[in-house]
Design a protein around this motif. Structure first.
Motif, PDB file in Angstrom:
ATOM      1  N   TRP A 194      34.507 -83.848  64.325  1.00 38.14           N
ATOM      2  CA  TRP A 194      35.781 -84.567  63.975  1.00 38.14           C
ATOM      3  C   TRP A 194      36.743 -83.793  64.469  1.00 38.14           C
ATOM      4  CZ3 TRP A 194      36.252 -87.921  59.013  1.00 38.14           C
ATOM      5  CH2 TRP A 194      34.871 -88.525  58.867  1.00 38.14           C
ATOM      6  N   SER A 211      36.947 -93.775  62.984  1.00 40.26           N
ATOM      7  CA  SER A 211      38.204 -93.252  63.054  1.00 40.26           C
ATOM      8  C   SER A 211      39.071 -94.295  63.699  1.00 40.26           C
ATOM      9  CB  SER A 211      38.215 -91.881  63.936  1.00 40.26           C
ATOM     10  OG  SER A 211      37.729 -92.202  65.042  1.00 40.26           O
ATOM     11  N   SER A 212      38.438 -95.062  64.327  1.00 45.35           N
ATOM     12  CA  SER A 212      39.337 -96.286  65.005  1.00 45.35           C
ATOM     13  C   SER A 212      39.593 -97.497  64.007  1.00 45.35           C
ATOM     14  CB  SER A 212      38.561 -96.887  66.299  1.00 45.35           C
ATOM     15  OG  SER A 212      37.333 -97.598  65.725  1.00 45.35           O
ATOM     16  N   ARG A 218      42.743 -86.359  60.922  1.00 42.68           N
ATOM     17  CA  ARG A 218      43.551 -87.494  60.405  1.00 42.68           C
ATOM     18  C   ARG A 218      42.862 -88.336  59.445  1.00 42.68           C
ATOM     19  NH1 ARG A 218      48.754 -89.377  61.479  1.00 42.68           N
ATOM     20  NH2 ARG A 218      49.102 -91.588  60.816  1.00 42.68           N
ATOM     21  N   LEU A 219      41.446 -88.792  60.204  1.00 42.30           N
ATOM     22  CA  LEU A 219      40.810 -89.401  59.142  1.00 42.30           C
ATOM     23  C   LEU A 219      40.305 -88.895  58.067  1.00 42.30           C
ATOM     24  CD1 LEU A 219      38.857 -92.110  58.839  1.00 42.30           C
ATOM     25  CD2 LEU A 219      37.122 -90.989  60.005  1.00 42.30           C
ATOM     26  N   ARG A 258      40.837 -83.033  66.982  1.00 41.64           N
ATOM     27  CA  ARG A 258      42.036 -83.874  66.960  1.00 41.64           C
ATOM     28  C   ARG A 258      42.127 -85.092  68.066  1.00 41.64           C
ATOM     29  NH1 ARG A 258      47.083 -82.519  65.192  1.00 41.64           N
ATOM     30  NH2 ARG A 258      46.151 -80.562  64.484  1.00 41.64           N
ATOM     31  N   SER A 259      41.168 -84.721  69.334  1.00 42.32           N
ATOM     32  CA  SER A 259      41.081 -85.562  70.307  1.00 42.32           C
ATOM     33  C   SER A 259      40.523 -86.898  69.856  1.00 42.32           C
ATOM     34  CB  SER A 259      40.273 -84.851  71.529  1.00 42.32           C
ATOM     35  OG  SER A 259      39.119 -84.715  71.100  1.00 42.32           O
ATOM     36  N   ASN A 260      39.666 -86.746  68.969  1.00 40.37           N
ATOM     37  CA  ASN A 260      39.227 -88.206  68.306  1.00 40.37           C
ATOM     38  C   ASN A 260      39.684 -88.740  67.051  1.00 40.37           C
ATOM     39  OD1 ASN A 260      37.558 -86.794  66.386  1.00 40.37           O
ATOM     40  ND2 ASN A 260      35.930 -86.705  67.793  1.00 40.37           N
ATOM     41  N   GLY A 261      40.968 -88.223  66.573  1.00 39.40           N
ATOM     42  CA  GLY A 261      41.306 -88.583  65.281  1.00 39.40           C
ATOM     43  C   GLY A 261      40.539 -88.338  64.051  1.00 39.40           C
ATOM     44  N   VAL A 268      33.275 -90.522  63.310  1.00 39.53           N
ATOM     45  CA  VAL A 268      34.286 -90.603  64.555  1.00 39.53           C
ATOM     46  C   VAL A 268      33.763 -91.729  65.547  1.00 39.53           C
ATOM     47  CG1 VAL A 268      35.414 -88.389  64.300  1.00 39.53           C
ATOM     48  CG2 VAL A 268      33.463 -88.516  65.840  1.00 39.53           C
TER      49      VAL A 268
END
Length: 540
Positions: A187, A166-167, A195-196, A189-192, A120
């Motif tokens: 990992w 994650s970006s 989803r990643l 929710r706040s850093n994606g 992340v």
């Protein structure tokens, strides 16, 4: 060549080929001069399991892996080695040899391989990326002309190894044959992170690829990828998962490990670090770890998570994982017709959020052994849409408990279940030896104007766990609900609640356990006696 059955007890695996390939071609990282990279025995065990072949299909058995170890154990170079092996080595099943053992071939014979090292943040990707580049500075360069390690990616003779975060905007379109998901306890929710992880697993599945996670101990209730994977593994163990393609390898120190006692702490560390501990010939100096843990600046909870790999608790957690695990007795059996009490917490459909669970928990009167009878939870995904608690199943389960055991008491929170609890009282109330009240022998409110009673019952159960006065069956749903519970201060004292009202992380089995334990305490107060050798429970 047609498959031949392996020797009795043997499981076909490409792991032996992969281990030999790694030892022959990869350099050990962080060395002044070249040394071959040699796996520890427990790392070899993981490789053998992860590369198992399903003899019926000839395909690899696992599509996901988790290797959870303490910080400094050696996860990063280990996963770097597997990433390189997936990029170039014999990891794709290619039939069987004359002795019936599986044979592997590289991905490049099937498609252009893409291998990704994901985290992340860029800092996290370096954990695996840096040793990966060092491991390529060895015999593998001569063995694979065209291999070109660069700072930000590795050119393969055909294909590529790359780090991503994650970006990254191009993740969704990629189709990696293998991906490392590093430090998935972070990992969230706040850093994606979730989803990643989901995107990378889907991408890998498109080409028949695989993924491996490398978490340290996660904090329950944070919703991290590591926590979700642990929950998936729990469902597999209990036979509740529709897919079992996850190989999960987590090692933590025994829950009774005492941070203040040197012998106990060293024993816990030696167990957790395994072959990487200096006492087992490894690279980790346990005495240095003890000194670090005892440093006043080291938070004990951080020490347990980082060094003992113990899944502890959130800052406002009601109970910690080590405390709960210390009471586990999964092999203990409650026999038919034994005297028990029941605790029940029910729910009905919600208009918003995830419907609360419904839980029925038993507790043996003689010794306080807690066991999960049934927990009904809203399924994930489309199958959970518009889900409602199956009332008929709940009623049948309660009836079955009264038939199977000698139920001498039952406490149930009547919220939203008033009519059904009234039915239980009418049907079973007269036979109960311990009753909530004369008018309502089963009804026991966990809300409303009973704050003092609720606080006392909650504290009694908490104390029974921390003092190890009870045991439990180790059921995963019960454990999740207990660890999901958060402390909430009221004027009367500590009560428990979900992290927030619409949280999907339920605590109903924890509430049912409190009720069952309180019912047992009341049974003992009313004359229940410890059984004699005959196993009979006597009442005054």
């Amino acid at each position: 060549m047609p498959w031949k059955p392996p020797e009795p007890g043997a499981v076909p695996t490409l792991g032996f080929e992969v281990i030999d390939w790694i030892t022959e071609l990869l350099a050990a990282p962080d060395r002044g001069e070249y040394e071959p990279f040699v796996l520890y025995p427990e790392q070899e065990d993981f490789v053998l399991r992860y590369y198992e072949i399903n003899p019926r299909t000839g395909k690899r058995r696992f599509r996901r892996g988790v290797i959870s170890r303490s910080r400094g154990w050696g996860k990063s170079p280990f996963l770097a080695a597997l990433a390189i092996a997936e990029a170039l080595g014999p990891v794709v099943p290619d039939g069987w040899d004359e002795s019936g053992q599986p044979v592997g071939k590289p991905w490049s014979t099937v498609r252009t391989p893409l291998v990704q090292i994901a985290a992340v943040s860029e800092t996290q990707t370096k954990n695996t990326w840096v040793p990966l580049l060092e491991m390529l500075d060895g015999p593998i360069l001569d063995a694979y002309p065209g291999l070109e390690p660069l700072d930000t990616f590795v050119n393969l003779p055909r294909g590529r190894i790359e780090p991503i975060t994650s970006s990254a905007r191009t993740v969704k379109g990629n189709k990696p044959v293998f991906a490392v998901l590093d430090q998935t306890e972070e990992w969230v929710r706040s850093n994606g992170g979730p989803r990643l992880a989901q995107t990378m697993r889907i991408n890998a599945a498109k080409v028949g690829g695989t993924t491996i996670e490398s978490p340290n101990a996660f904090i329950p209730g944070e919703g991290s990828v590591a926590e979700e994977s642990a929950a998936f593994w729990a469902k597999i163990r209990e036979g509740k998962a529709r897919d079992d393609g996850l190989y999960y390898d987590h090692r933590e120190a025994p829950p009774e490990t005492d941070l203040e006692d040197r012998v106990s702490l060293l024993s816990g560390l030696a167990f957790t670090y395994g072959d990487s501990a200096d006492r087992h010939g490894g690279h980790v100096d346990l005495d240095t770890l003890v000194a670090t843990i005892w440093d006043p600046s080291t938070d004990p909870q951080v020490a347990r998570a980082d060094f003992l790999n113990q899944i502890t608790h959130a800052s406002d957690a009601w109970l910690s994982q080590p405390e709960w695990a210390a009471c586990a007795a999964p092999g203990m059996v409650v026999a038919d017709r034994e005297a028990i009490v029941l605790g029940f917490d029910g729910s009905r459909r919600r208009n918003r959020g995830v419907t609360d669970a419904t839980a029925l928990v038993g507790c043996r009167v003689s010794d306080g052994h807690l066991f999960q009878l049934r927990v009904w939870e809203q399924p994930e995904g489309p199958s959970g849409r518009d889900w409602q608690v199956p009332v008929g199943e709940v009623l049948a389960e309660v009836d079955e408990a009264f038939k199977r055991y000698r139920v001498i008491g039952m406490y149930a929170d009547p919220a939203k279940w008033e009519s059904h609890i009234a039915g239980w009282e009418a049907r079973y109330g007269a036979q109960l030896l311990v009753k909530s009240s004369v008018a309502h022998p089963i009804e026991w409110w966990m809300t409303g104007g009973r704050a003092l009673q609720i606080v006392r019952a909650t504290r009694a159960f908490h104390d029974a766990v921390t003092d190890q006065e009870l045991t439990h069956d180790g059921a995963s749903a019960l454990m999740r609900h207990v660890l999901n519970a958060r402390r909430r201060e009221s004027r009367a004292g500590i009560q428990i609640a979900k992290a927030h009202p619409d949280s999907s992380r339920k605590i109903d089995a924890a509430v049912a356990s409190i009720l069952a334990w309180q019912c047992r305490l009341d049974a003992l107060a009313k004359g229940a006696a410890v059984p004699e050798r005959s196993g009979t429970v006597y009442f005054l």
